[in-house]
Motif scaffolding. Structure first.
Motif, short mmCIF file in Angstrom:
data_model
loop_
_atom_site.label_atom_id
_atom_site.label_comp_id
_atom_site.label_asym_id
_atom_site.label_seq_id
_atom_site.Cartn_x
_atom_site.Cartn_y
_atom_site.Cartn_z
N ALA A 423 0.87 -1.19 0.00
CA ALA A 423 0.00 0.00 0.00
C ALA A 423 0.90 1.23 0.00
N SER A 424 0.49 2.27 -0.74
CA SER A 424 1.31 3.48 -0.85
C SER A 424 0.85 4.59 0.08
N SER A 425 -0.18 4.32 0.90
CA SER A 425 -0.64 5.33 1.85
C SER A 425 -1.36 4.63 2.99
N ALA A 426 -1.59 5.36 4.07
CA ALA A 426 -2.31 4.80 5.21
C ALA A 426 -3.76 4.50 4.84
N ALA A 427 -4.35 5.38 4.02
CA ALA A 427 -5.75 5.17 3.62
C ALA A 427 -5.89 3.89 2.80
N GLU A 428 -4.94 3.66 1.88
CA GLU A 428 -4.98 2.44 1.08
C GLU A 428 -4.77 1.21 1.96
N ALA A 429 -3.91 1.32 2.95
CA ALA A 429 -3.67 0.21 3.87
C ALA A 429 -4.93 -0.12 4.66
N GLU A 430 -5.66 0.91 5.09
CA GLU A 430 -6.89 0.67 5.84
C GLU A 430 -7.94 -0.02 4.97
N ASP A 431 -8.01 0.36 3.70
CA ASP A 431 -8.94 -0.32 2.79
C ASP A 431 -8.59 -1.80 2.65
N ILE A 432 -7.29 -2.09 2.54
CA ILE A 432 -6.85 -3.49 2.42
C ILE A 432 -7.20 -4.27 3.68
N LEU A 433 -7.00 -3.68 4.84
CA LEU A 433 -7.30 -4.36 6.10
C LEU A 433 -8.78 -4.66 6.24
N VAL A 441 0.86 -8.85 9.99
CA VAL A 441 1.68 -7.74 10.45
C VAL A 441 1.60 -6.58 9.48
N VAL A 442 1.63 -5.39 10.02
CA VAL A 442 1.73 -4.17 9.21
C VAL A 442 3.14 -3.63 9.38
N PHE A 443 3.84 -3.52 8.24
CA PHE A 443 5.21 -2.98 8.24
C PHE A 443 5.13 -1.64 7.51
N SER A 444 5.17 -0.51 8.26
CA SER A 444 4.86 0.79 7.66
C SER A 444 5.94 1.83 7.93
N ASP A 445 6.17 2.64 6.89
CA ASP A 445 6.99 3.84 7.07
C ASP A 445 6.21 4.82 7.95
N ILE A 446 6.91 5.59 8.77
CA ILE A 446 6.24 6.53 9.67
C ILE A 446 5.89 7.83 8.95
N THR A 447 6.85 8.40 8.24
CA THR A 447 6.66 9.71 7.61
C THR A 447 6.21 9.53 6.18
N MET A 448 4.95 9.91 5.92
CA MET A 448 4.41 9.84 4.57
C MET A 448 3.84 11.20 4.20
N SER A 449 4.01 11.57 2.93
CA SER A 449 3.76 12.95 2.51
C SER A 449 2.29 13.33 2.51
N HIS A 450 1.39 12.39 2.34
CA HIS A 450 -0.04 12.73 2.25
C HIS A 450 -0.85 11.86 3.21
N GLY A 451 -1.88 12.48 3.79
CA GLY A 451 -2.78 11.73 4.66
C GLY A 451 -2.17 11.39 6.00
N GLU A 456 -0.17 7.14 13.04
CA GLU A 456 -1.63 7.16 13.11
C GLU A 456 -2.22 5.85 12.59
N LEU A 457 -1.63 5.33 11.49
CA LEU A 457 -2.09 4.04 10.97
C LEU A 457 -1.87 2.94 12.01
N ALA A 458 -0.72 2.94 12.63
CA ALA A 458 -0.41 1.91 13.63
C ALA A 458 -1.39 1.96 14.79
N ARG A 459 -1.75 3.15 15.23
CA ARG A 459 -2.68 3.26 16.35
C ARG A 459 -4.10 2.83 15.94
N THR A 460 -4.46 3.09 14.68
CA THR A 460 -5.76 2.61 14.19
C THR A 460 -5.78 1.08 14.15
N VAL A 461 -4.68 0.49 13.65
CA VAL A 461 -4.59 -0.97 13.60
C VAL A 461 -4.63 -1.55 15.01
N ARG A 462 -3.92 -0.94 15.93
CA ARG A 462 -3.89 -1.42 17.31
C ARG A 462 -5.29 -1.43 17.91
N LEU A 463 -6.09 -0.39 17.57
CA LEU A 463 -7.43 -0.26 18.13
C LEU A 463 -8.43 -1.20 17.45
#
Length: 509
Positions: A423-433, A441-451, A456-463
């Protein structure tokens, strides 16, 4: 009584009033000089400022108020000559009291002439402005210190951003090499790949040096007795010296506890000792001194009043001129010949000290040597910092907004047997989930230019998906990420550029 007698009485009365006025002034030294510079009158202000009683100074030459250096240069005669020629002179300089102490004076000398224009003497007014000069000097010093701190802060932000972007580039190259190395290769191919790996390692080291200056290098800080760290590190320091130099230790404080990363402290100490040895081509002594400093005044823009442990590395070498000293902490600045230094040694030391809550203050004099003083806040024993471990995974959702990183990282994950969803963004990752139930496992870069950010993605996944494990990555160091996003210690972290072994350890831990 005649008109002439009345005029004489009025004149005498005016002169007496003027004499009383001059005599009553205590903030200014007001007195007369003969054309040759002999003191002919003296007021109370002159006695207070200069220390001479009236009977001690009348008849003496006014040059006794000048410093020995100014008398040698002929300054007193020049002042009278200028006043006689121009009619008046005004200037500032050091003057000497009767007891030999110096004060900074503002002086005005006016030439006095009779009705025919002949010079009959001089009127001299002196004011003690030492406090004003000291206040101006203190303000200038504070402004220079603030400017230096702001300059280094700006350079730090720039180098931190460059290091982050450079880490992303290194990650692309490193991951590509990992994939290529796992395929069938000739010996020549492997030799070239090994050479590129060495280049990546050097590039990674460079980014870590830049991040250290930018105060963004992750520290494993613990409370240490700096005396013990220096004492235990002495054998390594001894190896750095040559036959013409010696290293001496001096511990002036029995307790020297500070919160530091021991490995970084030792690296900083070694850098300073090597620099000191290089500054003594004819040999000499490097002295390492630790002591406790209690100050009620700020030591620098980064060191407010408080209690500090000072570690001073002193040499008897060639010293530095002021223009070199002003740039000595900047990255890539060096006076060493090409190939003898990167210019990152002192900048690393500066970054480490300031990130540890302290600062670096350097004093140097050409021909006499240099003292580099590291200041760390004095502290009591405290708990150490730690980073939690990671958990094992089988299917990875890989999230990164850099296409090159995403593509090559995906191949690297696949090469060690993991299924990969990208996934190229947190929003796309959430759609996939939301559409899949096989993500471990979610393996994600922390700093992303958009969205959303990776945090924030990690905390959404955790919840919302508590069974999914989370691994975060970034080219930025933990310290900078914590400042921007708050604590991230709840998630496993892998620093870019990551290697296959780093990823495997995180996924299979």
């Amino acid at each position: 009584m005649s008109v002439i007698e009345n005029a004489q009485d009025t004149t005498q009365e005016t002169e007496e009033q003027f004499r009383l006025l001059v005599q009553g002034v205590t903030d200014f030294a007001i007195y007369l000089l003969s054309p040759a510079g002999i003191v002919t009158s003296w007021n109370a202000g002159a006695e207070r400022i200069k220390g001479y009683c009236r009977h001690e100074i009348l008849g003496q030459h006014f040059s006794c108020f000048y410093t020995e250096e100014d008398r040698t240069l002929g300054e007193p005669a020049l002042v009278l000559a200028t006043a006689a020629k121009e009619g008046r002179i005004e200037k500032e300089g050091w003057r000497v009291r009767k007891d030999g102490s110096r004060f900074w004076a503002h002086i005005v000398v006016d030439a006095i002439r009779d009705d025919t224009g002949s010079l009959i003497g001089f009127a001299k007014i002196t004011r003690d402005i030492t406090e004003r000069k000291e206040a101006a000097a203190a303000l200038e010093k504070a402004n220079l210190s603030l400017f230096q701190a702001q300059k280094l802060e700006s350079i730090g932000r720039l180098t931190g951003g460059i290091a982050h972007d450079f880490n992303n580039l290194l990650t692309v190259i490193s991951n590509g090499l990992e994939v290529l190395a796992r395929q069938s290769r000739t010996p020549l191919d492997m030799k070239m790949i090994d050479g590129m790996r060495i280049a990546i390692d050097r590039g990674s080291t460079l980014t870590q040096q830049l991040l250290s200056f930018a105060r963004q290098q992750p520290l494993q800080a613990e409370v240490h007795d700096l005396n013990e760290l220096v004492r235990n590190f002495e054998p390594m320091l001894a190896r750095a010296r040559n036959l013409a130099t010696r290293v001496e230790l001096e511990f002036r404080s029995q307790h020297a506890c500070a919160l530091v990363d021991a490995a970084r402290f030792e690296t900083a100490l070694l850098n300073l000792v090597v620099n000191a040895i290089d500054a003594m081509p004819e040999g000499g002594t490097v002295k390492i001194v630790t002591d406790s400093v209690d100050t009620e005044e700020p030591l620098s823009a980064a060191l407010p009043a408080g209690q500090y442990i000072r570690v001073s590395v002193q040499d008897t070498g060639i010293g530095m001129p002021q223009e070199v000293l002003a740039q000595s902490l900047e990255p890539f600045f060096t006076t060493k010949p090409v190939g003898k230094g990167t210019g990152l040694g002192l900048s690393q030391v500066y970054g480490f000290a300031t990130q540890s809550g302290g600062d670096v203050l350097i004093s140097s004099e050409e021909g006499k040597g240099t003292a580099v003083n590291l200041y760390f806040p004095r502290t009591e024993p405290a708990e150490t910092l730690s980073i939690p471990g990671a958990t094992a995974v089988e299917t990875v959702l890989l999230v990164d907004d850099e296409p090159e990183v995403l593509g090559l990282s995906s191949e690297m994950f696949k090469s060690i047997g993991y299924e990969v969803v990208v996934a190229s963004s947190a929003a796309e990752a959430e759609d996939i989930l939301r559409g899949r139930t096989d993500i471990n496992v979610v393996f994600s870069d922390i700093t992303m230019s958009h969205g959303k950010s990776g945090i924030e993605l990690a905390r959404t996944v955790r919840l919302e998906y508590p069974g999914i494990k989370i691994v975060l990555t970034s080219g930025y160091p933990l310290a900078a990420l914590r400042r921007e996003h708050g604590t991230i210690g709840e998630f496993t972290f892998v620093h870019k550029p990551y290697r296959l072994a780093d990823v495997a350890k995180a996924l299979r831990a």
